[in-house]
Scaffold this active site. Sequence first.
Site, PDB file in Angstrom:
ATOM      1  N   PRO A  30       0.821  -1.210   0.000  1.00 28.41           N
ATOM      2  CA  PRO A  30       0.000   0.000   0.000  1.00 28.41           C
ATOM      3  C   PRO A  30       0.857   1.262   0.000  1.00 28.41           C
ATOM      4  O   PRO A  30       1.872   1.341   0.684  1.00 28.41           O
ATOM      5  CB  PRO A  30      -0.794  -0.124   1.300  1.00 28.41           C
ATOM      6  CG  PRO A  30      -0.823  -1.595   1.578  1.00 28.41           C
ATOM      7  CD  PRO A  30       0.484  -2.122   1.094  1.00 28.41           C
ATOM      8  N   GLU A  31       0.430   2.230  -0.792  1.00 26.67           N
ATOM      9  CA  GLU A  31       1.119   3.508  -0.848  1.00 26.67           C
ATOM     10  C   GLU A  31       0.213   4.589  -0.275  1.00 26.67           C
ATOM     11  O   GLU A  31      -0.857   4.289   0.282  1.00 26.67           O
ATOM     12  CB  GLU A  31       1.523   3.811  -2.293  1.00 26.67           C
ATOM     13  CG  GLU A  31       2.447   2.747  -2.884  1.00 26.67           C
ATOM     14  CD  GLU A  31       2.938   3.082  -4.289  1.00 26.67           C
ATOM     15  OE1 GLU A  31       2.979   4.269  -4.644  1.00 26.67           O
ATOM     16  OE2 GLU A  31       3.275   2.145  -5.031  1.00 26.67           O
ATOM     17  N   LYS A  54       3.056   6.703   4.686  1.00 27.64           N
ATOM     18  CA  LYS A  54       2.310   5.456   4.536  1.00 27.64           C
ATOM     19  C   LYS A  54       1.844   4.909   5.886  1.00 27.64           C
ATOM     20  O   LYS A  54       1.370   3.787   5.976  1.00 27.64           O
ATOM     21  CB  LYS A  54       3.184   4.411   3.836  1.00 27.64           C
ATOM     22  CG  LYS A  54       3.681   4.833   2.449  1.00 27.64           C
ATOM     23  CD  LYS A  54       4.588   3.762   1.859  1.00 27.64           C
ATOM     24  CE  LYS A  54       5.232   4.223   0.568  1.00 27.64           C
ATOM     25  NZ  LYS A  54       6.140   3.198  -0.010  1.00 27.64           N
ATOM     26  N   HIS A 112      -5.108 -15.027  10.505  1.00 28.55           N
ATOM     27  CA  HIS A 112      -3.921 -14.190  10.640  1.00 28.55           C
ATOM     28  C   HIS A 112      -4.197 -12.877  11.372  1.00 28.55           C
ATOM     29  O   HIS A 112      -3.476 -11.888  11.176  1.00 28.55           O
ATOM     30  CB  HIS A 112      -3.327 -13.905   9.265  1.00 28.55           C
ATOM     31  CG  HIS A 112      -2.858 -15.136   8.551  1.00 28.55           C
ATOM     32  ND1 HIS A 112      -1.742 -15.834   8.941  1.00 28.55           N
ATOM     33  CD2 HIS A 112      -3.380 -15.805   7.493  1.00 28.55           C
ATOM     34  CE1 HIS A 112      -1.580 -16.882   8.142  1.00 28.55           C
ATOM     35  NE2 HIS A 112      -2.553 -16.886   7.258  1.00 28.55           N
ATOM     36  N   ARG A 159       1.567 -11.879   6.386  1.00 28.77           N
ATOM     37  CA  ARG A 159       3.021 -12.060   6.450  1.00 28.77           C
ATOM     38  C   ARG A 159       3.650 -11.420   7.685  1.00 28.77           C
ATOM     39  O   ARG A 159       4.840 -11.600   7.937  1.00 28.77           O
ATOM     40  CB  ARG A 159       3.674 -11.475   5.189  1.00 28.77           C
ATOM     41  CG  ARG A 159       3.240 -12.171   3.907  1.00 28.77           C
ATOM     42  CD  ARG A 159       4.048 -11.686   2.730  1.00 28.77           C
ATOM     43  NE  ARG A 159       3.649 -12.323   1.482  1.00 28.77           N
ATOM     44  CZ  ARG A 159       4.244 -12.102   0.309  1.00 28.77           C
ATOM     45  NH1 ARG A 159       5.262 -11.266   0.223  1.00 28.77           N
ATOM     46  NH2 ARG A 159       3.819 -12.715  -0.780  1.00 28.77           N
ATOM     47  N   ARG A 182      12.736  -3.483  -7.645  1.00 30.17           N
ATOM     48  CA  ARG A 182      11.346  -3.132  -7.949  1.00 30.17           C
ATOM     49  C   ARG A 182      11.168  -2.994  -9.453  1.00 30.17           C
ATOM     50  O   ARG A 182      12.075  -2.550 -10.166  1.00 30.17           O
ATOM     51  CB  ARG A 182      10.968  -1.805  -7.282  1.00 30.17           C
ATOM     52  CG  ARG A 182      11.119  -1.781  -5.770  1.00 30.17           C
ATOM     53  CD  ARG A 182      10.061  -2.617  -5.084  1.00 30.17           C
ATOM     54  NE  ARG A 182      10.101  -2.491  -3.649  1.00 30.17           N
ATOM     55  CZ  ARG A 182       9.498  -1.543  -2.951  1.00 30.17           C
ATOM     56  NH1 ARG A 182       8.799  -0.616  -3.576  1.00 30.17           N
ATOM     57  NH2 ARG A 182       9.584  -1.521  -1.640  1.00 30.17           N
TER      58      ARG A 182
END
Length: 284
Positions: free
Chosen positions: A2-3, A59, A98, A116, A273
Amino acid sequence: MPELPEVEILVRHLAPLITNKKITDVEIRRSKVLAPTTASDLEEALTGARFTHLSRRGKYLLFFLKSPRMQCPLQLLGHLGMTGRMYLLPKNAGLPKHAAVILGLGRERFVFEDTRYFGRFTLDTRSLAALGPEPWSPEFTDEYFHHALKRSTQPVKVKLLDQSLVAGVGNIYASEALYRAGISPKLSSRKIKPIQAKHLRKAIQEVLEQAIQCGSTLPLDFVGIEGKNGHFYYGSAGDSSEFYQERLLVYDRLGQSCGKCGAGIKRFVQAARSTFYCPRCQRA
């Protein structure tokens, strides 16, 4: 990952849902996401505290709380990492496998879920000190931007990912902004001219603002195996005509035609990236 736009949309969604809500209990299932805060410290600080407001910095999500046991307001830092979700569930609803942190809010529960566990939910806010100006802040001027770029020998695309330069810009929107500004992602930051820095600064602001307005790149409602379950992640409704991914001009469009010149969009790797660009419109 996410940005800025995704986080901004999440903040706007969550803020009215949690403001003035009192935390009745705290359950920690994955203490890794709290580091360096301990589970006992978080539980002690948050139990009985009330959310006063929620904002965004880069962020990060920044939760503000007031505790009856403390004179000073509490600040809680949240980061989605790569796979994080934050949403409310009815008190009696089942919890996902999770779920990392669960906060009781009376008839509802706040859930931070992270597959994660790369995200963060911590009382440690020191990481905010390293952030550069927000893209729309008065400090993010043409002069500041050009001067900061001139001090770096990194390719400009890589430098844009440096959160100390400008907070919130990530891989997707760096590629998009450079395309809109007509600047090669391979160009050394120190070679950026003042007029290019001006165009790039404006492009960064425009692409981020457009992403926020359109709902950004992912559907609003997470759809699980058994159908919609109301989990909020970020973005717009999945059936929305404003689904932002369709508006990306170069990112993830390898081989497709450039909307300006018709050349095929290319991809290469920078700093681990993917970078997408038009070889004609963005000549080095």
